[in-house]
Design an enzyme around this catalytic site. Structure first.
Site, PDB file in Angstrom:
ATOM      1  N   LYS A   1      42.897  41.365  31.629  1.00  0.00           N
ATOM      2  CA  LYS A   1      43.644  40.331  30.877  1.00  0.00           C
ATOM      3  C   LYS A   1      45.142  40.577  30.994  1.00  0.00           C
ATOM      4  O   LYS A   1      45.912  39.646  31.228  1.00  0.00           O
ATOM      5  CB  LYS A   1      43.210  40.315  29.406  1.00  0.00           C
ATOM      6  CG  LYS A   1      41.839  39.699  29.172  1.00  0.00           C
ATOM      7  CD  LYS A   1      41.893  38.189  29.305  1.00  0.00           C
ATOM      8  CE  LYS A   1      40.546  37.512  29.232  1.00  0.00           C
ATOM      9  NZ  LYS A   1      40.571  36.098  29.584  1.00  0.00           N
TER      10      LYS A   1
ATOM     11  N   ASP B   1      31.252  25.875  35.256  1.00  0.00           N
ATOM     12  CA  ASP B   1      30.673  27.043  34.588  1.00  0.00           C
ATOM     13  C   ASP B   1      29.431  27.452  35.370  1.00  0.00           C
ATOM     14  O   ASP B   1      28.767  26.603  35.976  1.00  0.00           O
ATOM     15  CB  ASP B   1      30.294  26.707  33.137  1.00  0.00           C
ATOM     16  CG  ASP B   1      30.159  27.963  32.276  1.00  0.00           C
ATOM     17  OD1 ASP B   1      30.936  28.116  31.331  1.00  0.00           O
ATOM     18  OD2 ASP B   1      29.257  28.798  32.563  1.00  0.00           O
TER      19      ASP B   1
ATOM     20  N   GLY C   1      31.134  28.266  27.491  1.00  0.00           N
ATOM     21  CA  GLY C   1      31.298  29.362  26.533  1.00  0.00           C
ATOM     22  C   GLY C   1      31.746  28.856  25.165  1.00  0.00           C
ATOM     23  O   GLY C   1      31.827  27.650  24.919  1.00  0.00           O
TER      24      GLY C   1
ATOM     25  N   ILE D   1      33.843  30.264  39.784  1.00  0.00           N
ATOM     26  CA  ILE D   1      35.273  30.271  40.107  1.00  0.00           C
ATOM     27  C   ILE D   1      35.561  31.140  41.333  1.00  0.00           C
ATOM     28  O   ILE D   1      36.659  31.130  41.852  1.00  0.00           O
ATOM     29  CB  ILE D   1      36.133  30.772  38.911  1.00  0.00           C
ATOM     30  CG1 ILE D   1      35.587  32.091  38.359  1.00  0.00           C
ATOM     31  CG2 ILE D   1      36.225  29.709  37.838  1.00  0.00           C
ATOM     32  CD1 ILE D   1      36.491  32.763  37.350  1.00  0.00           C
TER      33      ILE D   1
ATOM     34  N   GLY E   1      34.687  27.988  32.639  1.00  0.00           N
ATOM     35  CA  GLY E   1      34.024  28.702  31.541  1.00  0.00           C
ATOM     36  C   GLY E   1      33.714  27.751  30.392  1.00  0.00           C
ATOM     37  O   GLY E   1      33.656  28.146  29.224  1.00  0.00           O
TER      38      GLY E   1
ATOM     39  N   TYR F   1      38.261  45.109  30.871  1.00  0.00           N
ATOM     40  CA  TYR F   1      38.528  43.732  30.435  1.00  0.00           C
ATOM     41  C   TYR F   1      39.977  43.588  29.957  1.00  0.00           C
ATOM     42  O   TYR F   1      40.683  42.649  30.350  1.00  0.00           O
ATOM     43  CB  TYR F   1      37.551  43.380  29.306  1.00  0.00           C
ATOM     44  CG  TYR F   1      37.834  42.080  28.590  1.00  0.00           C
ATOM     45  CD1 TYR F   1      37.418  40.863  29.133  1.00  0.00           C
ATOM     46  CD2 TYR F   1      38.488  42.061  27.359  1.00  0.00           C
ATOM     47  CE1 TYR F   1      37.664  39.668  28.474  1.00  0.00           C
ATOM     48  CE2 TYR F   1      38.735  40.873  26.700  1.00  0.00           C
ATOM     49  CZ  TYR F   1      38.328  39.681  27.254  1.00  0.00           C
ATOM     50  OH  TYR F   1      38.569  38.497  26.595  1.00  0.00           O
TER      51      TYR F   1
HETATM   52  N1  SER Z   1      36.680  39.089  21.557  1.00  0.00           N
HETATM   53  C1  SER Z   1      36.636  39.507  22.909  1.00  0.00           C
HETATM   54  C2  SER Z   1      35.735  40.652  23.118  1.00  0.00           C
HETATM   55  O1  SER Z   1      35.344  41.254  22.171  1.00  0.00           O
HETATM   56  C3  SER Z   1      37.956  40.002  23.312  1.00  0.00           C
HETATM   57  O2  SER Z   1      38.694  39.022  23.878  1.00  0.00           O
HETATM   58  O3  SER Z   1      35.479  40.969  24.245  1.00  0.00           O
END
Ligand code: SER
Length: 342
Positions: free
Chosen positions: A160, A37, A14, A57, A11, A156
């Site tokens: 995580k 990436d 980014g 990945i 990544g 998400y």
């Molecule tokens: N800042 C990120 C998002 O808004 C969260 O890790 O997705």
């Protein structure tokens, strides 16, 4: 081919990757950096790395090739789909965020097994790993500790949170029933970041993006519609402090670390406070509020601030920018310069 101890960053194109490559290359110019990436590395980053690979990945053959070619002893696994983006394609988010992380952990495990030293593995988690049930609880909770409210509402955040556990599993319990000890090859270290704000780059696909978007829009003379209510509050941090925290955690002696996952914070302004400071720097800024109730709901489930006392005690987390200096000394001057040069 490099059998020198090398760094592997996924990544890398980014926001964090951009800042991290600059810092790592400056700190240790001799240590080769290999990046992966989906998007090509921007030229200023590419100039600082040994090899920039464009790929995924999820491509395990590609990862095996890197394994054969380099002796990697530090991994920074930054690749992910962020929270807003993930919510539109949850199955893809799971694939990239979880299966991708698993592939990179396997890569690190194999590297550790082949050269016999633990591979330091940095994993960026997020305040999205928290899920507060409503605004009243959020207001009452104040600074949230790592192990509280681990009930994320987004795919998400769930990805995580699970990867935090996956990293701990690789570090401490990997193949625990095997005849010989297989764990300990991956030295997994994780930070739960607040919203990050960089002067160099604009994020894409996040839900904390209203802060950086507002500043970049004001500086470049564009109108901005802020998608959260003015009283919305979550923690934020300036990118140089985020990179500094990564370096501090990755260089901390293992025995100092009492946890695998650490909260870090710096300042926690409301959207109205951010707007006020942006307006004072850019008096012609055209900022309006147009609440997106759904994205608002996600931000409302994130803590107003975090308790980062463990990070401060264990590895000296000490952000250099507070709200006033992050804007006054870092963001506003750098962003002003960035758009003046265009
Ligand atoms: N800042 C990120 C998002 O808004 C969260 O890790 O997705």
């Amino acid at each position: 081919m490099s059998r020198k101890p090398s760094v592997f960053i996924t990544g890398a194109s980014g926001e964090i990757g951009h800042a991290l490559i600059a810092r790592l290359a400056a700190d240790d110019p001799e240590r080769p950096i290999v990046t992966l990436d989906l998007n090509p590395l921007p030229p200023e980053s590419a100039a600082k790395v040994r090899q920039a690979i464009t790929g995924s990945i999820l491509d395990t053959a590609l990862l095996d090739g890197i394994l054969a070619q380099y002796e990697v002893d530090r991994v920074y696994h930054l690749a992910a789909l962020l929270s807003t983006r993930s919510e539109f394609t949850p199955a893809l988010a799971h694939k990239v965020n979880v299966e991708g992380a698993l592939n990179v952990l396997e890569f690190a495990q194999k590297q550790g097994e082949s050269h016999g030293r633990p591979v330091l593995f940095f994993y960026p988690s997020s305040i999205a790993a928290f899920g507060l049930p409503n605004r009243e609880v959020k207001a009452r909770a104040g600074k949230v500790k790592e192990d509280d409210f681990n009930v994320p509402t987004t795919i998400y955040g769930a990805n995580k949170l699970y990867c935090e556990h996956l990293g701990r599993y690789y570090a401490r319990h990997y193949k625990q029933l095997a005849a010989e000890t297989m764990s300990g090859k991956v030295d997994f270290r994780c930070i739960r970041f607040p919203g990050l704000i960089s002067a160099e780059t604009v994020p894409s696909g996040g839900t904390s993006d209203y802060a950086p978007e507002m500043i970049h829009a004001a500086a470049s003379g564009q109108r901005y519609e802020c998608f959260v209510r003015p009283d919305t509050q979550i923690p934020f941090m300036a990118m140089p402090d985020a990179v500094d925290a990564i370096v501090r955690l990755m260089t901390a002696p293992r025995e100092r670390l009492t946890r695998t996952v650490y909260n870090i914070g710096a300042f926690a302004p409301s959207a109205a406070e951010i707007e006020a400071v942006v307006r004072s720097a850019f008096p012609h800024a055209d900022i309006r509020t147009k609440v997106d109730e759904k994205r608002q709901g996600i931000v409302d489930s994130w803590p107003a601030d975090v308790d980062d006392s463990a990070a401060r005690a264990d590895w000296g987390h000490a952000p250099s920018y507070d709200f006033a200096t992050a804007f006054g000394e870092y963001l506003i001057p750098s962003i002003r310069k960035r758009y003046a040069n265009r």
